[in-house]
Write an enzyme that holds these catalytic residues in place. Sequence first.
Site, short mmCIF file in Angstrom:
data_model
loop_
_atom_site.label_atom_id
_atom_site.label_comp_id
_atom_site.label_asym_id
_atom_site.label_seq_id
_atom_site.Cartn_x
_atom_site.Cartn_y
_atom_site.Cartn_z
CE LYS A 22 15.23 26.81 49.03
NZ LYS A 22 16.49 26.62 49.77
CG ASN A 23 18.58 29.61 48.41
OD1 ASN A 23 17.91 28.94 49.19
ND2 ASN A 23 19.30 29.07 47.45
CB CYS A 116 23.16 17.55 52.45
SG CYS A 116 22.36 18.18 51.01
NE ARG A 121 24.95 21.83 50.88
CZ ARG A 121 23.77 22.34 50.54
NH1 ARG A 121 22.73 21.57 50.41
NH2 ARG A 121 23.64 23.64 50.35
CG ASP A 305 20.63 26.02 43.97
OD1 ASP A 305 21.31 25.02 44.23
OD2 ASP A 305 20.37 26.91 44.82
NE ARG A 397 14.75 21.45 51.94
CZ ARG A 397 16.04 21.39 51.64
NH1 ARG A 397 16.55 20.29 51.16
NH2 ARG A 397 16.83 22.41 51.85
C1 UD1 Z 1 23.82 27.94 49.15
C2 UD1 Z 1 22.39 27.77 48.70
C3 UD1 Z 1 22.28 26.54 47.80
C4 UD1 Z 1 23.26 26.64 46.65
C5 UD1 Z 1 24.67 26.92 47.15
C6 UD1 Z 1 25.65 27.19 46.04
C7 UD1 Z 1 21.05 28.68 50.48
C8 UD1 Z 1 20.14 28.42 51.62
N1 UD1 Z 1 21.55 27.61 49.86
O1 UD1 Z 1 24.17 26.80 49.92
O2 UD1 Z 1 20.94 26.47 47.31
O3 UD1 Z 1 23.26 25.44 45.93
O4 UD1 Z 1 24.67 28.08 48.02
O5 UD1 Z 1 25.22 28.25 45.26
O6 UD1 Z 1 21.29 29.81 50.10
N2 UD1 Z 1 31.81 24.32 51.66
C9 UD1 Z 1 32.83 23.84 52.44
N3 UD1 Z 1 32.95 24.30 53.72
C10 UD1 Z 1 32.09 25.24 54.25
C11 UD1 Z 1 31.05 25.73 53.43
C12 UD1 Z 1 30.93 25.25 52.14
O7 UD1 Z 1 33.62 23.01 52.01
O8 UD1 Z 1 32.25 25.63 55.42
C13 UD1 Z 1 31.65 23.83 50.27
C14 UD1 Z 1 30.32 23.11 50.03
O9 UD1 Z 1 30.39 21.76 50.40
C15 UD1 Z 1 30.13 23.30 48.53
C16 UD1 Z 1 30.74 24.68 48.29
O10 UD1 Z 1 31.61 24.94 49.39
O11 UD1 Z 1 30.87 22.34 47.84
C17 UD1 Z 1 29.73 25.80 48.17
O12 UD1 Z 1 28.86 25.76 49.28
P1 UD1 Z 1 28.13 27.06 49.81
O13 UD1 Z 1 28.32 28.16 48.82
O14 UD1 Z 1 28.54 27.31 51.21
O15 UD1 Z 1 26.61 26.61 49.76
P2 UD1 Z 1 25.47 26.83 50.85
O16 UD1 Z 1 25.61 28.16 51.47
O17 UD1 Z 1 25.38 25.64 51.71
#
Ligand code: UD1
Length: 418
Positions: A22-23, A116, A121, A305, A397
């Site tokens: 999925k990811n 979320c 996030r 995850d 999901r």
């Molecule tokens: C992706 C995965 C999710 C997984 C996560 C971490 C997908 C669709 N989802 O989510 O399943 O749990 O990686 O491996 O692939 N952050 C910020 N600012 C930003 C972006 C992120 O502060 O602009 C923080 C987030 O709140 C979190 C951390 O950085 O604490 C990591 O988030 P991120 O790696 O971006 O996760 P996702 O891409 O949302």
Amino acid sequence: MQKLEVFGAKKLRGQIKISGSKNASLPILAATLLSNKKTVLKNLPMVRDIETMLSLLESLGSKIKIHKKQIVIDNSKQKKKFASYNLVKTMRAGILVLGPLLTKFGFAKVSLPGGCAIGSRPIDIHLKALSKLGVKYKIDEGYVIANAPRGLIGNNIRFSKISVGATENLIIAASMAKGVTKLSNCAIEPEIKDLVNFLNKMGCKINWTSKRTIKITGVNKIKEINYKVMFDRIEAGTYLIAAAITEGNLKLKNIIPKIIKTEIDILKKIGSRLIVKKKELHIIGNKKIKSINIKTAPYPGFPTDLQAQIMVLLCKANKSSIVQENIFENRFMHVAELNRMGAKISIKGNKAISQGNINFAPAELMATDLRASVSLILAALTAKGKSIINRIYHLDRGYENIEKKLKKIGAKIRRVNQ
Ligand code: UD1
């Protein structure tokens, strides 16, 4: 609303074909927007997040045809640049259309993904990095309104924090920017490598220059391609834990075990036997489960995850163990439900301390997010008697055919309408 009934405790035995990731599929689907032609994708899991992303692409003007597991996305008439709240609110990955729309059209209006259950996030890292490519943006009534009238221009960008989504958004945006972009402190999750492979097959020029650094030379032509998405390593990890926790005996097919080496090593340490082949993995669970402490971390560390799932397994360990969550600030919502099933887990900051030797008791439960939902199924699989899991729309999901797959390996589980 639907719910699941699970009757434990059965040893899980047999063989499971792991679905496509999925990811990996979500950013690859977003990246198809770069093309003005057709793209054919195979091995996509038919789960709700994928359906939502396909609806989002359709709302942007993509024409989509699905034949079994093959999806044809035709972008010859794709012109819209507006991603609505209704589609982005349910799935944070919707923000991944921002990069491709900006690089293609120089303009995009995309809903903020919003809060979320597992944490706030934000998308500040995405926006800061895009502005280094020349994007100007404002936030207005819950939308990011962004433009770059002269197109995106390559630059050197260092991410302040490792982010999977921001790395993906920027790789896609920089693929068609003018000149060269260097991204450092990138996330290196296997799904990102899959996205890079996909884009390079489309004709993009992306190279890894060191462990967390990528060089991207912008291109202006995208080829029509066929691509098979990688396997779902989180689904694989979940079934491995299901086998470990039920003294099961399970073969996983359609996977590349070396990608999940961290998880394999941990399962070996807790006492399971694993036989690793090139594209297959065989696990034999042990009655005795040894305790271990786990810290979640970006890849190649232990994935957040799988944090909820491994916690269930550790509740059955011979001694107490600590699970430390380092990625999301509020990802322990499964703990209260597991404690209702007899677990003894206490939370101190970002650590969950669980006492071992727990025999889960069946209960009626409430799923709170995708991975928490599956952790409740795992606990229910070991509890003698009937457990009921409510709000399984979270589960749908991200887990393809979960009841069918679990039934095939001997679980007693069924979906009922309330
Ligand atoms: C992706 C995965 C999710 C997984 C996560 C971490 C997908 C669709 N989802 O989510 O399943 O749990 O990686 O491996 O692939 N952050 C910020 N600012 C930003 C972006 C992120 O502060 O602009 C923080 C987030 O709140 C979190 C951390 O950085 O604490 C990591 O988030 P991120 O790696 O971006 O996760 P996702 O891409 O949302």
